[in-house]
Design a protein around this motif. Structure first.
Motif, mmCIF file in Angstrom:
data_model
loop_
_atom_site.group_PDB
_atom_site.id
_atom_site.type_symbol
_atom_site.label_atom_id
_atom_site.label_comp_id
_atom_site.label_asym_id
_atom_site.label_seq_id
_atom_site.Cartn_x
_atom_site.Cartn_y
_atom_site.Cartn_z
ATOM 1 N N GLN A 38 -6.178 18.946 11.793
ATOM 2 C CA GLN A 38 -7.042 19.994 11.262
ATOM 3 C C GLN A 38 -7.346 19.736 9.785
ATOM 4 N N GLY A 39 -7.151 18.483 9.369
ATOM 5 C CA GLY A 39 -7.282 18.138 7.960
ATOM 6 C C GLY A 39 -8.649 17.639 7.582
ATOM 7 N N ARG A 40 -8.730 17.067 6.373
ATOM 8 C CA ARG A 40 -10.009 16.644 5.810
ATOM 9 C C ARG A 40 -10.465 15.298 6.336
ATOM 10 N N ALA A 41 -9.589 14.578 7.022
ATOM 11 C CA ALA A 41 -9.938 13.244 7.521
ATOM 12 C C ALA A 41 -9.794 13.181 9.034
ATOM 13 N N ALA A 42 -10.161 14.265 9.701
ATOM 14 C CA ALA A 42 -10.002 14.338 11.147
ATOM 15 C C ALA A 42 -10.819 13.257 11.842
ATOM 16 N N GLY A 43 -10.313 12.804 12.986
ATOM 17 C CA GLY A 43 -10.990 11.765 13.743
ATOM 18 C C GLY A 43 -12.014 12.338 14.701
ATOM 19 N N GLU A 44 -11.974 11.865 15.942
ATOM 20 C CA GLU A 44 -12.944 12.293 16.941
ATOM 21 C C GLU A 44 -12.729 13.759 17.319
ATOM 22 N N PRO A 45 -13.796 14.558 17.364
ATOM 23 C CA PRO A 45 -13.670 15.971 17.735
ATOM 24 C C PRO A 45 -13.023 16.135 19.112
ATOM 25 N N GLY A 46 -12.055 17.033 19.203
ATOM 26 C CA GLY A 46 -11.396 17.306 20.474
ATOM 27 C C GLY A 46 -10.281 16.345 20.838
ATOM 28 N N GLU A 105 -8.208 7.826 16.538
ATOM 29 C CA GLU A 105 -9.066 8.823 17.177
ATOM 30 C C GLU A 105 -8.730 10.250 16.751
ATOM 31 N N PRO A 106 -7.449 10.658 16.745
ATOM 32 C CA PRO A 106 -7.169 12.026 16.296
ATOM 33 C C PRO A 106 -7.128 12.206 14.788
ATOM 34 N N PHE A 107 -6.755 11.156 14.027
ATOM 35 C CA PHE A 107 -6.507 11.322 12.598
ATOM 36 C C PHE A 107 -7.461 10.571 11.674
ATOM 37 N N GLU A 140 -6.580 3.118 -0.753
ATOM 38 C CA GLU A 140 -5.965 2.352 0.335
ATOM 39 C C GLU A 140 -5.818 3.294 1.523
ATOM 40 N N CYS A 141 -6.385 2.912 2.648
ATOM 41 C CA CYS A 141 -6.382 3.790 3.820
ATOM 42 C C CYS A 141 -5.627 3.150 4.983
ATOM 43 N N PHE A 142 -5.155 3.999 5.879
ATOM 44 C CA PHE A 142 -4.517 3.509 7.088
ATOM 45 C C PHE A 142 -5.563 2.833 7.963
ATOM 46 N N ASP A 143 -5.259 1.643 8.400
ATOM 47 C CA ASP A 143 -6.117 0.921 9.337
ATOM 48 C C ASP A 143 -5.290 0.735 10.600
ATOM 49 N N TRP A 144 -5.226 1.810 11.405
ATOM 50 C CA TRP A 144 -4.337 1.755 12.552
ATOM 51 C C TRP A 144 -5.089 1.749 13.875
ATOM 52 N N ASP A 145 -4.365 1.624 14.963
ATOM 53 C CA ASP A 145 -4.972 1.473 16.280
ATOM 54 C C ASP A 145 -5.612 2.776 16.743
ATOM 55 N N SER A 146 -6.372 2.694 17.832
ATOM 56 C CA SER A 146 -7.159 3.833 18.310
ATOM 57 C C SER A 146 -6.299 5.034 18.686
ATOM 58 N N GLU A 147 -5.056 4.811 19.112
ATOM 59 C CA GLU A 147 -4.170 5.923 19.477
ATOM 60 C C GLU A 147 -4.006 6.884 18.304
ATOM 61 N N TRP A 148 -3.970 6.341 17.082
ATOM 62 C CA TRP A 148 -3.818 7.155 15.877
ATOM 63 C C TRP A 148 -5.163 7.425 15.206
ATOM 64 N N LYS A 175 -3.721 18.107 7.761
ATOM 65 C CA LYS A 175 -3.072 19.268 8.366
ATOM 66 C C LYS A 175 -2.980 19.020 9.869
ATOM 67 N N VAL A 176 -1.790 19.037 10.401
ATOM 68 C CA VAL A 176 -1.582 18.713 11.812
ATOM 69 C C VAL A 176 -0.806 19.843 12.477
ATOM 70 N N ARG A 177 -1.273 20.288 13.628
ATOM 71 C CA ARG A 177 -0.522 21.279 14.396
ATOM 72 C C ARG A 177 -0.127 20.648 15.727
ATOM 73 N N VAL A 178 1.147 20.782 16.047
ATOM 74 C CA VAL A 178 1.685 20.239 17.292
ATOM 75 C C VAL A 178 1.967 21.398 18.239
ATOM 76 N N ALA A 179 1.403 21.318 19.429
ATOM 77 C CA ALA A 179 1.612 22.359 20.440
ATOM 78 C C ALA A 179 1.474 21.725 21.818
ATOM 79 N N GLY A 180 2.365 22.082 22.733
ATOM 80 C CA GLY A 180 2.288 21.528 24.079
ATOM 81 C C GLY A 180 2.368 20.019 24.117
ATOM 82 N N TYR A 181 3.130 19.427 23.190
ATOM 83 C CA TYR A 181 3.332 17.976 23.100
ATOM 84 C C TYR A 181 2.048 17.218 22.761
ATOM 85 N N LYS A 182 1.108 17.918 22.108
ATOM 86 C CA LYS A 182 -0.107 17.304 21.599
ATOM 87 C C LYS A 182 -0.197 17.596 20.109
ATOM 88 N N ALA A 183 -0.616 16.599 19.312
ATOM 89 C CA ALA A 183 -0.768 16.775 17.872
ATOM 90 C C ALA A 183 -2.254 16.754 17.530
#
Length: 207
Positions: A182-190, A27-29, A17-25, A171-179
């Motif tokens: 870095q995990g195994r299911a990463a979304g769009e590069p960058g 794209e990065p995840f 069962e996977c997350f089926d969420w909107d593009s805001e989430w 694996k998620v790193r938050v810096a400068g108010y951006k998350a």
């Protein structure tokens, strides 16, 4: 007795069962499995706590969330964060504990209708070993655990946290108010999740 060996067919037949969420989430995840383990890292005053709360709010769309606030408790800053993120809207699915022992938390999660998502904030303040954390995750394979970690020079603080990060699916790193994922299911590069738009602007302009 020898442990089971999986065939290729066994593995291909497994359903997740996977997350089926909107593009805001997405794209990065990407669309990771719901029953996974997250490890969230970041320096102080980087937006990490706000991101964790927003992630918890998002999880409420898939089940109950238990926020184990070992480090911050329910002090005024925690209360303020609940308010500005409108967490009252998910109050029926979001609850907070502050001082459960590992045994008490295990008993709580063993109950029927217990939380599906468990946020441990922070792993360092829990006082657990890596083995204890892994045992908890292994005991409840149908739940999702999120471990929030302090860091030192960009790395998890403590050897146990370093090992826990390797174990985590996301694996998620938050810096400068951006998350950043870095995990195994990463979304769009960058891509990254915007924790706080105004904070990004201020950081970018060195204000």
């Amino acid at each position: 007795m020898a442990k089971r060996a999986y065939t290729i067919s066994n593995i291909e037949a497994k359903k997740y069962e996977c997350f089926d969420w909107d593009s805001e989430w997405r794209e990065p995840f990407g669309n990771p499995a719901i029953q996974g383990t997250w490890f969230i890292l970041g320096p102080s005053a980087s937006g990490k706590s706000s991101f964790v709360m927003q992630l918890g709010r998002k999880f409420c769309g898939w089940g109950k969330v238990l926020y184990v606030s070992y480090e911050e408790g329910v002090r005024m800053e925690f209360q303020r964060r609940l308010r500005y993120l409108n967490m009252q809207q998910v109050s029926g699915r979001f609850s907070v504990v502050t001082d459960d022992t590992l045994e008490e938390l295990t008993e709580r999660l063993s109950r029927q209708q217990s939380a599906k998502f468990i946020i441990i904030d922070s792993f360092q303040y829990s006082g657990w070993t890596y083995e204890q954390a892994k045992c908890l995750v292994d005991r409840f394979p149908k739940k999702c655990f999120v471990f929030v970690s302090q860091e030192y020079k960009g790395q998890p603080l403590g050897k146990a946290a370093v090992r826990l990060r390797y174990m985590a699916d996301m694996k998620v790193r938050v810096a400068g108010y951006k998350a950043y994922c870095q995990g195994r299911a990463a979304g769009e590069p960058g891509s990254y999740f915007t924790v706080w738009e105004e904070g990004i602007l201020k950081t970018s302009n060195n204000l």
